[in-house]
Design a protein around this motif. Structure first.
Motif, PDB file in Angstrom:
ATOM      1  N   LEU A 192     -22.973 -38.230 -11.909  1.00  0.00           N
ATOM      2  CA  LEU A 192     -22.525 -39.302 -12.600  1.00  0.00           C
ATOM      3  C   LEU A 192     -21.135 -38.917 -13.470  1.00  0.00           C
ATOM      4  N   LEU A 193     -21.441 -37.536 -13.979  1.00  0.00           N
ATOM      5  CA  LEU A 193     -20.432 -37.063 -14.717  1.00  0.00           C
ATOM      6  C   LEU A 193     -19.328 -35.947 -14.114  1.00  0.00           C
ATOM      7  N   ALA A 194     -19.312 -35.996 -12.663  1.00  0.00           N
ATOM      8  CA  ALA A 194     -18.852 -34.902 -12.116  1.00  0.00           C
ATOM      9  C   ALA A 194     -17.302 -34.770 -12.221  1.00  0.00           C
ATOM     10  N   ASN A 195     -16.560 -35.831 -12.699  1.00  0.00           N
ATOM     11  CA  ASN A 195     -15.065 -35.960 -13.055  1.00  0.00           C
ATOM     12  C   ASN A 195     -14.798 -35.749 -14.640  1.00  0.00           C
ATOM     13  N   VAL A 196     -15.855 -35.812 -15.287  1.00  0.00           N
ATOM     14  CA  VAL A 196     -15.697 -35.773 -16.954  1.00  0.00           C
ATOM     15  C   VAL A 196     -16.202 -34.289 -17.474  1.00  0.00           C
ATOM     16  N   PRO A 197     -16.003 -33.282 -17.236  1.00  0.00           N
ATOM     17  CA  PRO A 197     -16.444 -32.034 -17.930  1.00  0.00           C
ATOM     18  C   PRO A 197     -15.987 -31.905 -19.230  1.00  0.00           C
ATOM     19  N   SER A 198     -15.316 -32.888 -19.690  1.00  0.00           N
ATOM     20  CA  SER A 198     -14.781 -32.805 -21.067  1.00  0.00           C
ATOM     21  C   SER A 198     -15.783 -33.348 -22.211  1.00  0.00           C
ATOM     22  N   VAL A 199     -16.955 -33.768 -21.919  1.00  0.00           N
ATOM     23  CA  VAL A 199     -17.902 -34.471 -22.606  1.00  0.00           C
ATOM     24  C   VAL A 199     -18.543 -33.572 -23.610  1.00  0.00           C
ATOM     25  N   GLY A 200     -18.351 -33.783 -24.961  1.00  0.00           N
ATOM     26  CA  GLY A 200     -18.795 -32.791 -25.855  1.00  0.00           C
ATOM     27  C   GLY A 200     -20.288 -33.497 -26.782  1.00  0.00           C
ATOM     28  N   ASP A 201     -20.079 -34.622 -26.864  1.00  0.00           N
ATOM     29  CA  ASP A 201     -21.219 -35.199 -27.307  1.00  0.00           C
ATOM     30  C   ASP A 201     -22.106 -36.721 -26.471  1.00  0.00           C
ATOM     31  N   LEU A 202     -23.075 -36.405 -26.201  1.00  0.00           N
ATOM     32  CA  LEU A 202     -23.776 -37.020 -25.286  1.00  0.00           C
ATOM     33  C   LEU A 202     -24.920 -37.626 -26.028  1.00  0.00           C
ATOM     34  N   ARG A 203     -25.057 -39.098 -25.747  1.00  0.00           N
ATOM     35  CA  ARG A 203     -26.377 -39.713 -26.373  1.00  0.00           C
ATOM     36  C   ARG A 203     -26.949 -40.658 -25.146  1.00  0.00           C
ATOM     37  N   LEU A 204     -28.183 -40.192 -25.180  1.00  0.00           N
ATOM     38  CA  LEU A 204     -29.020 -41.140 -24.221  1.00  0.00           C
ATOM     39  C   LEU A 204     -30.354 -41.868 -24.730  1.00  0.00           C
ATOM     40  N   ASP A 205     -30.028 -43.134 -24.739  1.00  0.00           N
ATOM     41  CA  ASP A 205     -31.189 -44.075 -25.355  1.00  0.00           C
ATOM     42  C   ASP A 205     -32.003 -44.749 -24.101  1.00  0.00           C
ATOM     43  N   PHE A 206     -33.399 -44.414 -24.369  1.00  0.00           N
ATOM     44  CA  PHE A 206     -34.374 -44.906 -23.105  1.00  0.00           C
ATOM     45  C   PHE A 206     -35.141 -45.972 -23.549  1.00  0.00           C
ATOM     46  N   GLY A 207     -34.917 -46.722 -24.845  1.00  0.00           N
ATOM     47  CA  GLY A 207     -35.496 -47.908 -25.023  1.00  0.00           C
ATOM     48  C   GLY A 207     -37.159 -48.030 -25.130  1.00  0.00           C
ATOM     49  N   SER A 208     -37.567 -46.677 -25.256  1.00  0.00           N
ATOM     50  CA  SER A 208     -38.940 -46.584 -25.407  1.00  0.00           C
ATOM     51  C   SER A 208     -39.673 -46.915 -24.145  1.00  0.00           C
ATOM     52  N   GLU A 209     -38.737 -46.786 -22.986  1.00  0.00           N
ATOM     53  CA  GLU A 209     -39.492 -47.179 -21.788  1.00  0.00           C
ATOM     54  C   GLU A 209     -39.214 -46.011 -20.726  1.00  0.00           C
ATOM     55  N   LYS A 210     -38.922 -46.287 -19.330  1.00  0.00           N
ATOM     56  CA  LYS A 210     -38.845 -45.217 -18.422  1.00  0.00           C
ATOM     57  C   LYS A 210     -37.686 -44.286 -18.778  1.00  0.00           C
ATOM     58  N   ILE A 211     -38.044 -42.895 -18.587  1.00  0.00           N
ATOM     59  CA  ILE A 211     -36.975 -41.838 -18.366  1.00  0.00           C
ATOM     60  C   ILE A 211     -36.062 -41.999 -17.247  1.00  0.00           C
ATOM     61  N   TRP A 212     -34.896 -42.542 -17.398  1.00  0.00           N
ATOM     62  CA  TRP A 212     -34.019 -42.811 -16.355  1.00  0.00           C
ATOM     63  C   TRP A 212     -32.956 -41.693 -15.687  1.00  0.00           C
ATOM     64  N   VAL A 213     -33.162 -40.585 -16.337  1.00  0.00           N
ATOM     65  CA  VAL A 213     -32.405 -39.461 -15.972  1.00  0.00           C
ATOM     66  C   VAL A 213     -33.236 -38.234 -15.522  1.00  0.00           C
ATOM     67  N   LEU A 214     -32.745 -37.603 -14.414  1.00  0.00           N
ATOM     68  CA  LEU A 214     -33.418 -36.881 -13.635  1.00  0.00           C
ATOM     69  C   LEU A 214     -33.066 -35.261 -14.199  1.00  0.00           C
ATOM     70  N   PRO A 215     -34.081 -34.416 -14.369  1.00  0.00           N
ATOM     71  CA  PRO A 215     -33.888 -32.948 -14.828  1.00  0.00           C
ATOM     72  C   PRO A 215     -33.029 -32.291 -13.359  1.00  0.00           C
ATOM     73  N   GLU A 216     -32.147 -31.708 -13.603  1.00  0.00           N
ATOM     74  CA  GLU A 216     -31.523 -31.161 -12.436  1.00  0.00           C
ATOM     75  C   GLU A 216     -31.322 -29.355 -12.648  1.00  0.00           C
ATOM     76  N   CYS A 217     -31.098 -28.683 -11.556  1.00  0.00           N
ATOM     77  CA  CYS A 217     -30.836 -27.373 -11.618  1.00  0.00           C
ATOM     78  C   CYS A 217     -29.554 -27.027 -12.323  1.00  0.00           C
ATOM     79  N   PRO A 218     -29.633 -26.143 -13.127  1.00  0.00           N
ATOM     80  CA  PRO A 218     -28.549 -25.839 -14.116  1.00  0.00           C
ATOM     81  C   PRO A 218     -27.353 -25.417 -13.301  1.00  0.00           C
ATOM     82  N   LYS A 219     -27.112 -24.790 -12.036  1.00  0.00           N
ATOM     83  CA  LYS A 219     -26.094 -24.616 -11.405  1.00  0.00           C
ATOM     84  C   LYS A 219     -25.372 -26.003 -11.126  1.00  0.00           C
TER      85      LYS A 219
END
Length: 507
Positions: free
Chosen positions: A322-349
């Protein structure tokens, strides 16, 4: 006069008593009059103190409130009658309808809405046409209902002001006469047509706008790009329940836009083609089951907020894609609405190239009872991270509680997201602060705090707070948050942290 016994007659006594009563009445009356004079003098003194304030200070006070309220205040003082023509900041709002500001607000009739909106258009014209053109309008903000005649009058008044006066920021917040849940498909189309007609009739007003907020409109495919090309100076755009049709694609290009917010649209995809000045982006509850956004040329994007109440059918996002073209993001907020976690843990590389500049992360409305360890994947992949804040809260006001409805529409039961460190002994050198809202002294939270401290070797502050309060829903499960000094000391001791880490309890 005395009787035979040498005593005063009764009539004389009565007269004396009456005289005493009259004397007391006179004294009481004098005291009352004196108190009234003192109160009047004090009131006059207060009025004098207010009127003696310099105009720049009075203007500073008046510009902090709704302009209609400021005008009402000026009418009460002869000394302040000329001040409305000297204001440099204006906020004119249909929210001034009687009843909307009551607590709780009462139902407001359509007739009242029409009346206040008409009055708002007349006040706008009077203010902008009578003020001195030599005084710069630093900010003009108007919130009005999209009604053809009133909207046209407001648009023309603002256009004249832009042509004849010095005007800095100009903002429109345009609401519809029906709330979203009362709108039909025809209503959405009609509101969009009315807005397009307004832009066509007042292009100069929209050409000078710096901020625009629209709601409840379904545009044609090219309408939004045309609106953006008309609003050449636009720096802020918010679209609430707006789209170009179900499963439509929105392409955004603009040279001046700094902040974009999209709430609840039915877009299949939002494509940010070319936004060279965009810094802040918020996307709330996208409709698509695929990646909701494409990031093209957005070199200054630094703050990203993604909010989603997800169901089983919603795709889990990979931040590395999703963020492949935006390495400039310094402040990230993810809100899950008390429901399903919709982001996947990924390899740090994979993640490190897109999270290399990330410094602040907020993970909001994580469902209660789920293992928190999965959030560590961000710490592992973001070496510059300084602050991590998580909020664990089953917010019942925003959750669907009916079991049959949840099953029918694919709402998930609580399930843990699995994560294992790719480098079990990794060390993070920049994280300085961990904040947790909804902390409870159970194994889940205690284990998580120890895990963060184990890997963040330079962390100095941990802030642990109770669940965020909500007057509407409250907490169905009793909180076990440590409140007494003894309970907090026991919790801190059980964490077993190094002496250099300060733990704050904030109830």
């Amino acid at each position: 006069m005395k009787n035979k016994n040498g005593r005063p007659r009764k009539s004389a006594l009565n007269e004396a008593a009456a005289g005493n009563k009259n004397g007391r009445r006179r004294r009481n009356l004098n005291a009352t009059q004196k108190a009234t004079r003192n109160e009047a003098a004090a009131s006059n003194a207060n009025d004098d103190r207010l009127s003696k304030l310099p105009n720049d200070l009075l203007l500073n006070i008046l510009e902090r409130v709704d302009t209609l309220d400021a005008i009402r205040a000026c009418i009460l003082s002869r000394q302040m009658l000329k001040l409305p023509t000297m204001l440099s900041r204006f906020y004119l709002s249909v929210s001034s309808i009687p009843g909307l500001q009551a607590k709780p607000p009462r139902a407001v009739t359509l007739k009242e809405v029409l009346g206040i909106n008409s009055a708002l258009s007349h006040v706008t014209d009077n203010i902008l046409s009578t003020r001195s053109p030599e005084v710069t309008i630093s900010k003009l903000k108007i919130r009005f209902v999209l009604l053809p005649d009133d909207s046209l009058a407001i648009g023309r008044s603002v256009a004249r002001a832009m042509a004849t006066q010095k005007l800095g920021a100009a903002e429109f917040e345009i609401v519809t006469k029906k709330r979203y849940n009362l709108c039909s498909s025809i209503d959405f189309l009609n509101f969009a047509k009315q807005f397009n007609d307004l832009v066509g009739a007042c292009p100069h007003a929209f050409a000078g706008l710096t901020s625009l907020w629209l709601e409840n409109m379904r545009f044609g495919e090219l309408d939004i790009p045309n609106i953006l090309s008309t609003c050449k100076l636009l720096e802020y755009l918010r679209l609430t329940h707006c789209d170009s049709g179900i499963h439509s694609v929105l392409q955004v290009e603009h040279t001046q836009l700094v902040e974009l917010e999209i709430d609840q649209g039915k877009f299949q995809r939002v494509e940010l083609i070319c936004l060279p000045k965009l810094q802040r982006l918020t996307y709330n509850n996208w409709f698509s089951c695929e990646d909701p956004m494409y990031f093209g040329f957005v070199p200054q994007l630094s703050k990203l907020s993604l909010i989603k109440t997800a169901t089983r059918s919603d795709k889990s996002l990979k931040l590395s894609q999703l963020l492949a073209n935006v390495p400039s993001v310094g402040d990230l907020r993810l809100d899950f609405g008390s429901e399903k976690i919709w982001v996947l843990p990924e390899c740090p590389k994979l993640l490190r190239p897109v999270l290399s500049k990330l410094q602040h992360v907020n993970l909001d409305h994580l469902p209660e009872g789920c293992d928190l360890a999965w959030t560590m994947f961000i710490l592992e992949a973001a070496p510059s991270l300084k602050e991590l804040c998580i909020t664990v809260w089953d917010h019942w006001c925003i959750m669907v509680k009916d079991k049959e409805f949840r099953e029918k529409y694919g709402y998930c039961e609580k399930a843990d997201v699995k994560w294992k460190p790719y480098a079990p002994d990794f060390k993070h050198k920049n994280l300085a602060k961990l904040t947790i809202y909804g902390f409870q002294p159970d194994d889940n939270f205690m284990r998580y705090v120890r895990c963060v401290v184990e890997h963040a070797i330079n962390i100095t502050e941990i802030s642990l707070s109770d669940r965020k309060g909500c007057r509407r829903c409250g907490d169905l499960d009793p909180s076990r948050y440590p409140r007494t000094a003894g309970e907090r000391k026991q919790t801190a001791d059980e964490l077993g942290l190094a002496s250099g880490v300060v733990v704050h309890f904030r109830s």
